[in-house]
Design a protein around this motif. Structure first.
Motif, PDB file in Angstrom:
ATOM      1  N   ALA A  29      13.072  -1.495  13.782  1.00 51.46           N
ATOM      2  CA  ALA A  29      13.764  -0.421  14.503  1.00 51.46           C
ATOM      3  C   ALA A  29      13.221   0.954  14.168  1.00 51.46           C
ATOM      4  CB  ALA A  29      15.280  -0.476  14.251  1.00 51.46           C
ATOM      5  N   GLY A  30      12.065   1.003  13.490  1.00 50.10           N
ATOM      6  CA  GLY A  30      11.503   2.288  13.116  1.00 50.10           C
ATOM      7  C   GLY A  30      10.409   2.721  14.069  1.00 50.10           C
ATOM      8  N   GLY A  31      10.290   4.023  14.243  1.00 52.83           N
ATOM      9  CA  GLY A  31       9.248   4.580  15.081  1.00 52.83           C
ATOM     10  C   GLY A  31       9.565   4.469  16.559  1.00 52.83           C
ATOM     11  N   ASN A  32       8.680   5.032  17.373  1.00 51.03           N
ATOM     12  CA  ASN A  32       8.840   4.966  18.829  1.00 51.03           C
ATOM     13  C   ASN A  32       7.496   5.174  19.495  1.00 51.03           C
ATOM     14  OD1 ASN A  32       9.054   7.998  18.360  1.00 51.03           O
ATOM     15  ND2 ASN A  32      11.104   7.320  17.741  1.00 51.03           N
ATOM     16  N   THR A  33       7.395   4.690  20.699  1.00 49.87           N
ATOM     17  CA  THR A  33       6.168   4.764  21.487  1.00 49.87           C
ATOM     18  C   THR A  33       6.515   5.306  22.866  1.00 49.87           C
ATOM     19  OG1 THR A  33       6.552   2.468  22.097  1.00 49.87           O
ATOM     20  CG2 THR A  33       5.009   2.863  20.302  1.00 49.87           C
ATOM     21  N   GLY A  57      17.710   3.556  18.814  1.00 47.91           N
ATOM     22  CA  GLY A  57      18.198   2.304  18.249  1.00 47.91           C
ATOM     23  C   GLY A  57      17.379   1.076  18.564  1.00 47.91           C
ATOM     24  N   GLY A  58      16.334   1.179  19.380  1.00 49.60           N
ATOM     25  CA  GLY A  58      15.548   0.011  19.741  1.00 49.60           C
ATOM     26  C   GLY A  58      14.560  -0.385  18.660  1.00 49.60           C
ATOM     27  N   THR A  62      10.566  -6.003  19.674  1.00 52.95           N
ATOM     28  CA  THR A  62      11.354  -6.734  20.671  1.00 52.95           C
ATOM     29  C   THR A  62      11.727  -5.847  21.856  1.00 52.95           C
ATOM     30  OG1 THR A  62      13.375  -6.197  19.429  1.00 52.95           O
ATOM     31  CG2 THR A  62      12.312  -8.303  18.943  1.00 52.95           C
ATOM     32  N   LEU A  63      11.033  -4.741  22.026  1.00 54.64           N
ATOM     33  CA  LEU A  63      11.372  -3.764  23.056  1.00 54.64           C
ATOM     34  C   LEU A  63      11.254  -4.365  24.455  1.00 54.64           C
ATOM     35  CD1 LEU A  63      12.092  -0.725  23.441  1.00 54.64           C
ATOM     36  CD2 LEU A  63       9.633  -0.287  23.624  1.00 54.64           C
ATOM     37  N   THR A  64      12.207  -4.045  25.306  1.00 57.99           N
ATOM     38  CA  THR A  64      12.165  -4.426  26.713  1.00 57.99           C
ATOM     39  C   THR A  64      12.230  -3.168  27.561  1.00 57.99           C
ATOM     40  OG1 THR A  64      14.571  -4.600  26.943  1.00 57.99           O
ATOM     41  CG2 THR A  64      13.395  -6.575  26.185  1.00 57.99           C
ATOM     42  N   PRO A 108      18.033   8.665  25.171  1.00 62.61           N
ATOM     43  CA  PRO A 108      16.856   9.245  24.504  1.00 62.61           C
ATOM     44  C   PRO A 108      17.118   9.454  23.015  1.00 62.61           C
ATOM     45  CG  PRO A 108      17.407  10.449  26.516  1.00 62.61           C
ATOM     46  CD  PRO A 108      18.563   9.537  26.231  1.00 62.61           C
ATOM     47  N   SER A 109      16.100   9.232  22.210  1.00 58.77           N
ATOM     48  CA  SER A 109      16.235   9.417  20.770  1.00 58.77           C
ATOM     49  C   SER A 109      15.903  10.851  20.387  1.00 58.77           C
ATOM     50  CB  SER A 109      15.307   8.458  20.020  1.00 58.77           C
ATOM     51  OG  SER A 109      13.978   8.940  20.050  1.00 58.77           O
ATOM     52  N   ILE A 110      16.131  11.163  19.116  1.00 57.81           N
ATOM     53  CA  ILE A 110      15.845  12.503  18.604  1.00 57.81           C
ATOM     54  C   ILE A 110      14.353  12.809  18.671  1.00 57.81           C
ATOM     55  CG2 ILE A 110      15.615  11.696  16.222  1.00 57.81           C
ATOM     56  CD1 ILE A 110      17.154  15.026  17.428  1.00 57.81           C
TER      57      ILE A 110
END
Length: 684
Positions: A29-33, A57-58, A62-64, A108-110
């Motif tokens: 659940a860390g990071g984002n793309t 929170g994703g 396992t991202l969809t 949306p995340s921070i």
């Protein structure tokens, strides 16, 4: 009208899965793309530039598509014109909602600004151990230049948010040769014109840092060995002895589930001289300390210290930890800060034994432990090259008690009634036991499905965990013959090592042989008393040891029978064993009440469908006694009741939940009939 999804979105998902599948790249659940591409606006028919970015929170692995937030780039970048400055940057998160395209997808995340403001089609923000090791080294800026030259740029620590996005955007513009940056105290960010280029740049930073640490780092960054780990058998025995005590301490404010880790990384860290100093410094990456708290509790005794001494010292250290955590809160809290959430540790380290991690459920506890292993790897890398220097305590507080984090917590669904509780169910592989396991798991409990038929228990456990990220986060199977003192003790030990303890015990294992007095052999008598009377006693005794050590109260429920109070024909051994169980309920309720442990019983009758007892010959015998066809036995039992309803395993399971779900918190020593009304079995 649904607009077609650009190819860039599938490329983004593929890249996310590839990066997220390798724990060296980022933690759970860390990071984002993100990816930017033109799409057709279904309202105007014109092209519009959009950004798809992992939502709050994703998990990358396992991202969809449903986990992506979708925003208009023109509106997102227009926010720079109304940005009120760093002191009010949190207001920008709410402004993201005005940039969403269509239904907008996930929240949306921070980190959304980091992706949207950077002038690149594809952006990755990751938390690799090797990257954070450079980011937390005391001479991180110099190391970054030495390792990467001008391909990677150092960004001083700044809390995630809109200003950090502006900073990275400016750094990229000023360094066109750069492929990414090291975020001080935090992680890495990389970019690329294509998805493949972005992924390659991310991996270049991660693998280059790994190689540099391996080639240039000290071989013993944690110092010399001062405590050898206990041998595996002794280690796990000591862990099982300590875990219920530690779990009870960690649940002083809120009940927690536990996870035990004795991985080589943890054992080596705790074996070496520098672990007390480094543990006290705490973790650095926001993703780490939000799950592990600012620092762990560390037992300062040798691994072979007497158990009583270790328990006493843990209690002293826990009291001190709570005082120090409250002082930490008081040092940094402002009138606008959220209330203190709890002063108990999330991570407890025991040299020679391993790590105990805690959370609201098993997955949260397990992930907290995984994050602390990440932190250990970060410390190792930073100490190998330089010295570990996490972000300041005040900055940790600003994130831990960030109003945006508090808002995220408020959005979480209310916990289920049995959340945080661990249930041990004997005879859980079929019938009433399996139905009870399903019910308790559905109400939030972690479940140990114990049965002599371990294959049947495993099938039920797998069913319960089928929708979880890991099935063992919900349920495990334990092979146990309840007549064996050793096997019962081992089943309880498995429950402790899997979840930290036991809170709810269901004595359900049973069998019956329907014979008249003259046909009942001594072996028949002994077998039924061994399984039900002796078995319930053994399970209750071993579980009570854990319940008392936890000091959190608990429940023991006996699945007895209508036959405990009703005198039927050809049933002497079974009825007498059930009467024994029924009186155990009263005796244990009286004895264990002082520990807050409630003991109650359930008296079912005529549970034919799904019953292991009836399937093993009892049904045929009872049908013969009553002169009915076996397949109509359930109907026969129903017709002799006041309600004329057949009793199913699910009805008994519902009664177990009624006793343990919280509404009957002041009830103990009670027997509840679940027999659709058998007047002759009314309790008197």
């Amino acid at each position: 009208m649904q607009a077609a999804r650009p190819q860039a979105v599938q490329e983004l998902l593929d890249r996310s899965h590839a990066l997220g599948a390798d724990p060296r790249n980022t933690n759970y659940a860390g990071g984002n793309t993100s990816a930017k591409a033109a799409a057709t606006d279904p309202v105007t028919g014109d092209d519009v530039e959009l950004m798809w970015v992992k939502g709050s929170g994703g998990d990358l692995g396992t991202l969809t598509a449903a986990g992506l937030a979708v925003l208009r780039i023109d509106r997102l970048r227009a926010l720079t014109g109304v940005y009120p400055g760093e002191e009010r940057e949190d207001e920008m998160v709410a402004a993201f909602d005005y940039c969403l395209h269509g239904k907008g997808g996930a929240a949306p995340s921070i980190d959304t600004a980091m992706h949207g403001l950077v002038d690149a089609a594809h952006v990755d923000h990751l938390h690799p151990d090797s990257g954070i090791a450079i980011a937390t080294a005391a001479d991180g800026p110099a190391l970054t230049e030495r390792i990467f030259g001008d391909r990677v740029v150092w960004v001083p620590w700044r809390r995630p948010g809109f200003q950090l996005g502006l900073d990275i955007s400016a750094i990229k513009a000023a360094n066109p040769q750069a492929v990414g940056c090291i975020l001080g105290g935090h992680g890495i960010t990389a970019w690329g014109a294509t998805s493949e280029e972005c992924r390659a740049n991310s991996l270049e930073i991660i693998r280059t840092a790994e190689r540099y640490i391996a080639e240039h780092g000290r071989s013993d960054p944690f110092g010399p060995v001062i405590h050898e780990p206990l041998p595996e058998e002794a280690r796990r025995r000591r862990a099982a002895e300590l875990f219920p005590v530690v779990r009870g301490l960690a649940s002083t404010d809120v009940r927690q589930v536990g996870h035990y880790t004795d991985s080589p990384e943890v054992l080596d860290f705790l074996a070496r001289a520098e672990h007390p100093r480094l543990a006290a410094l705490g973790t650095s990456c926001p993703d780490h300390f939000l799950r592990t708290k600012v620092a762990p509790l560390v037992l300062d005794l040798a691994p072979n210290a007497p158990l009583e001494e270790a328990v006493a010292r843990l209690r002293e250290l826990h009291a001190r930890y709570r005082e120090e955590y409250a002082a930490y809160y008081d040092r940094h809290a402002t009138p606008d800060s959220p209330p203190m959430r709890g002063a108990d540790p999330a991570i407890v380290l025991v040299p020679g034994v391993g790590m105990f991690s805690f959370g609201k459920d098993k997955q949260t506890a397990r992930v907290a432990g995984e994050f602390y292993v990440n932190a250990v790897n970060v410390m190792r890398g930073a100490e190998a090259l330089s010295s570990y220097q996490p972000i300041a305590e005040s900055e940790k507080f600003r994130i831990e008690y960030w109003e945006l984090e508090e808002a995220k917590l408020r959005r979480l669904p209310a916990p289920k009634p049995l959340a945080g509780r661990v249930a041990l169910i004997t005879g859980g592989g079929s019938g009433i036991g399996a139905a009870t396991a399903r019910k308790l798991a559905a109400e939030g409990a972690c479940v140990v499905v114990a049965d002599r038929d371990v294959a049947a228990a495993g099938k039920v456990a797998a069913e319960l965990g089928a929708k979880a990220l890991r099935a063992a986060d919900v349920a495990i199977a334990a092979e146990v013959d309840v007549t064996s003192e050793e096997q019962v003790a081992e089943a309880v030990r498995q429950a402790v090592l899997a979840f930290g303890g036991v809170d709810l015990v269901v004595n359900n294992a049973g069998l019956s042989l329907s014979r008249s007095l003259l046909e009942t052999t001594l072996a028949d008598w002994d077998l039924q008393h061994d399984v039900m009377a002796r078995g319930s006693f053994l399970v209750s005794r071993e579980s009570a040891r854990v319940l008392i050590d936890q000091a959190m109260g608990g429940d023991i429920v006996y699945i007895s029978s209508k036959n405990a109070v009703f005198a039927g024909p050809n049933n002497v051994a079974y009825g007498a064993a059930k009467a024994d169980q029924a009186h155990q309920v009263r005796l244990l309720a009286a004895e264990l009440g002082g520990h807050g442990i409630r003991v109650n019983g359930i008296n079912p009758d005529g549970v034919v469908r799904g019953s292991g007892i009836f399937a093993s010959g009892w049904g045929a015998n009872r049908a013969a006694v009553y002169g009915v066809e076996e397949e109509r036995l359930g109907e026969f039992y129903a017709q002799r009741t006041l309600l004329k309803r057949e009793v199913l395993p699910e009805h008994v399971a519902a009664a177990v939940f009624a006793l343990t779900g919280g509404e009957l918190s002041h009830t103990t020593g009670l027997h509840i009939p679940v027999d659709a009304g058998v007047a002759a079995a009314f309790l008197r």
